[in-house]
Design an enzyme around this catalytic site. Structure first.
Site, short mmCIF file in Angstrom:
data_model
loop_
_atom_site.label_atom_id
_atom_site.label_comp_id
_atom_site.label_asym_id
_atom_site.label_seq_id
_atom_site.Cartn_x
_atom_site.Cartn_y
_atom_site.Cartn_z
N ARG A 45 0.83 -1.22 0.00
CA ARG A 45 0.00 0.00 0.00
C ARG A 45 0.86 1.26 0.00
O ARG A 45 0.37 2.35 -0.27
CB ARG A 45 -0.96 -0.04 1.19
CG ARG A 45 -2.04 1.00 1.16
CD ARG A 45 -3.30 0.68 1.99
NE ARG A 45 -3.13 -0.23 3.09
CZ ARG A 45 -2.66 0.10 4.30
NH1 ARG A 45 -2.29 1.33 4.56
NH2 ARG A 45 -2.55 -0.83 5.25
N TYR A 96 -17.17 17.96 -12.82
CA TYR A 96 -17.56 16.56 -13.05
C TYR A 96 -18.56 16.14 -11.97
O TYR A 96 -18.39 16.48 -10.79
CB TYR A 96 -16.29 15.68 -13.02
CG TYR A 96 -16.59 14.23 -12.91
CD1 TYR A 96 -17.35 13.58 -13.87
CD2 TYR A 96 -16.15 13.48 -11.82
CE1 TYR A 96 -17.66 12.23 -13.76
CE2 TYR A 96 -16.44 12.14 -11.70
CZ TYR A 96 -17.20 11.52 -12.67
OH TYR A 96 -17.51 10.20 -12.55
N ASP A 167 -8.14 20.07 -11.69
CA ASP A 167 -8.42 18.80 -12.35
C ASP A 167 -8.10 19.02 -13.83
O ASP A 167 -8.82 19.71 -14.54
CB ASP A 167 -9.89 18.42 -12.13
CG ASP A 167 -10.25 17.09 -12.77
OD1 ASP A 167 -9.59 16.70 -13.76
OD2 ASP A 167 -11.21 16.45 -12.30
N LYS A 192 -8.85 8.52 -18.39
CA LYS A 192 -9.24 9.17 -19.64
C LYS A 192 -8.05 9.24 -20.60
O LYS A 192 -7.59 8.22 -21.06
CB LYS A 192 -9.82 10.55 -19.33
CG LYS A 192 -10.86 10.56 -18.19
CD LYS A 192 -12.08 9.74 -18.53
CE LYS A 192 -13.27 10.04 -17.65
NZ LYS A 192 -13.54 9.09 -16.59
#
Ligand SMILES: Cc1ncc(COP(=O)(O)O)c(C=O)c1O
Length: 355
Positions: A45, A96, A167, A192
Site C-alpha cells: 500500500r 464533473y 483537475d 481518460k
C-alpha cells in the site's frame, strides 16, 4: 533519461528501467503485497515499482512529483480529505458530477462547506476565495467546456491562504500545465486521456511542493486509495503515446467543431479552442439528442471520454448533472479515427432529425 523537457520525448522515455545489457526496456508488472523488511517501501500500500515508473513519467510531464491512485475519484477523495473540519471549498458549478456529488455529500455530513461558482467570472471567483481552504478548478469544465483564468484565481486564492487544485483531465499536461500557472496540486482521472484506451481506471495527483507530496502520500497510504499494478502498467503504456493521441484528437475536434457550427439541428456548438471534447446542444432538447446517440454507427454511445475511439453521450441522462446543463447537450469525446469518417457518421445522424 537524457535531458529533454519536450513532452513527446518525456512521454516516451521517462519512467524506464536503467539501461544495460538484457535490461528490459519496460518496467515489469510487479505483483507484491509486501517487500523484504528494512527498505523504503516495506508494504504494497506504500509503494510499487510499476506505480513508481508511471509516477515518474506523469510527474515529469506536469512538472512535479506524482502519486498514482485507484481512480480519479480516489484522487479527488484523498485531496478533499486535506480540508479541515468546516473548511470552505470553492469549486465550479459545472464540475464533473462525481466531484459535485462528493462535495455535496461532505457538506451534508457537516465535514466541509462548499461554494459553487461560475468559473468564467474571475471577479466573482476571486471574491469567493476570501475564506476558502481549497479552490478547485476544472478548466475546461465537464461538460460545459468553460475556461477559467487559472493564474489570476490561483494568485487570489493564495493571498487568501487557500490551496489550489486543478483537475487537468480534459486538457492533459500536453496542452496545459497548471503547476506553472500557480496550482499547488494537479489532479487527473488517468482513466481518460492518459491511459487513453478505455481499459483501465486510474487516478493521479502531481505537486511540486515536497511537504504537500508527503501529506498526500500519507493520506493515500492510510485511505488505501492505491491503484492496481496492471492498471499502472496500462496507464504508463498509454502515456507513451499521449502527445501523439492528443495532437490527432485535437485536430479532429477542431475540424468537427468547424463543420458542426451552424448546423440546423443544433442550437449551440461549444469548443474551447483546444482539446478533443466538443459539446453540441440539440435544438429540440433531450429527444433529438437521444436519437443522435442512438443513430451513430461509428461513434459509440458510452460515458467516459479520452479513449482512442470516439464516444458521445447526452449528459443530462445522469440525474446528478446540474440543471444548468442543457437537456439536449451531447458531449463528444473525439478520438483518433479518420475525421471524414467521424463527420460522415455524425452528419447522417444529425440529418436524420431534419429529414
Ligand atoms: C474531469 C473528471 N475528473 C474526474 C473524474 C473521475 O475519474 P474516475 O472515473 O477515474 O474516477 C472524471 C470522470 O469522468 C472526470 O471527467
Amino acid at each position: 533519461m537524457a535531458e529533454s523537457t519536450k513532452p513527446a520525448t518525456v512521454a516516451v522515455h521517462a519512467g524506464r528501467p536503467d539501461r544495460g545489457p538484457d535490461q528490459p526496456l519496460n518496467v515489469p508488472i510487479t505483483m507484491a503485497s509486501t517487500y523484504g523488511a528494512g527498505g523504503d517501501v516495506e508494504y504494497g500500500r506504500y509503494g510499487n515499482p510499476t506505480w513508481a515508473a508511471f509516477e515518474e513519467a506523469l510527474g515529469a510531464l506536469e512538472g512535479g512529483r506524482c502519486l498514482s491512485f485507484s481512480s480519479g475519484m480516489g484522487a479527488i477523495t484523498t485531496v478533499l480529505d486535506l480540508v479541515g473540519h468546516d473548511g470552505l471549498v470553492v469549486a465550479p458549478q459545472h464540475s464533473y458530477t462525481g466531484t459535485l456529488l462528493q462535495l455535496a455529500d461532505l457538506e451534508l455530513r457537516g465535514r466541509v462547506r462548499t461554494k459553487l461558482v461560475d468559473i468564467t467570472d474571475t471577479a466573482a471567483v476571486v471574491a469567493a476565495c476570501d475564506d476558502a481552504a481549497l479552490v478547485w478548478f476544472e478548466s475546461p469544465t465537464n461538460p460545459a467546456l468553460e475556461l477559467a483564468d487559472i493564474a489570476a484565481i490561483a494568485a487570489a486564492a493564495h493571498e487568501a491562504g487557500a490551496r489550489v487544485v486543478v483537475d487537468n483531465t480534459f486538457a492533459t499536461p500536453v496542452l496545459q500545465q497548471p503547476l506553472a500557472l500557480g496550482a499547488d496540486i494537479v489532479l487527473h482521472s488517468a482513466t481518460k486521456y492518459i491511459a487513453g484506451h478505455s481499459d483501465a481506471l486510474m487516478g493521479a495527483v502531481v505537486t511540486a511542493d515536497d511537504e504537500l507530496y508527503g501529506v498526500l502520500k500519507g493520506r493515500r497510504d492510510l485511505l488505501g486509495t492505491t491503484p492496481g499494478t496492471l492498471e499502472a502498467y496500462l496507464a504508463l503504456r498509454g502515456l507513451r503515446t499521449l502527445p501523439l493521441r492528443v495532437e490527432r484528437a485535437q485536430a479532429n475536434a477542431t475540424e468537427l467543431a468547424r463543420r458542426l457550427a451552424g448546423h440546423p439541428a443544433l442550437s449551440e456548438v461549444r469548443y474551447p479552442g483546444f482539446g478533443a471534447i466538443v459539446s453540441i446542444v440539440l435544438a429540440g432538447g433531450a429527444a433529438p439528442a437521444d436519437l443522435v446517440t442512438d443513430r451513430t454507427r461509428l461513434w459509440l454511445h458510452a460515458t467516459s471520454l479520452g479513449g482512442v475511439e470516439s464516444t458521445l453521450e447526452r449528459r443530462r441522462r445522469w440525474n446528478a448533472e446540474p440543471a444548468t446543463i442543457p437537456e439536449g447537450l451531447v458531449r463528444l469525446s473525439v478520438g483518433i479515427e479518420d475525421v471524414d469518417d467521424l463527420w460522415a457518421d455524425l452528419e447522417q445522424a444529425l440529418e436524420s432529425l431534419i429529414g
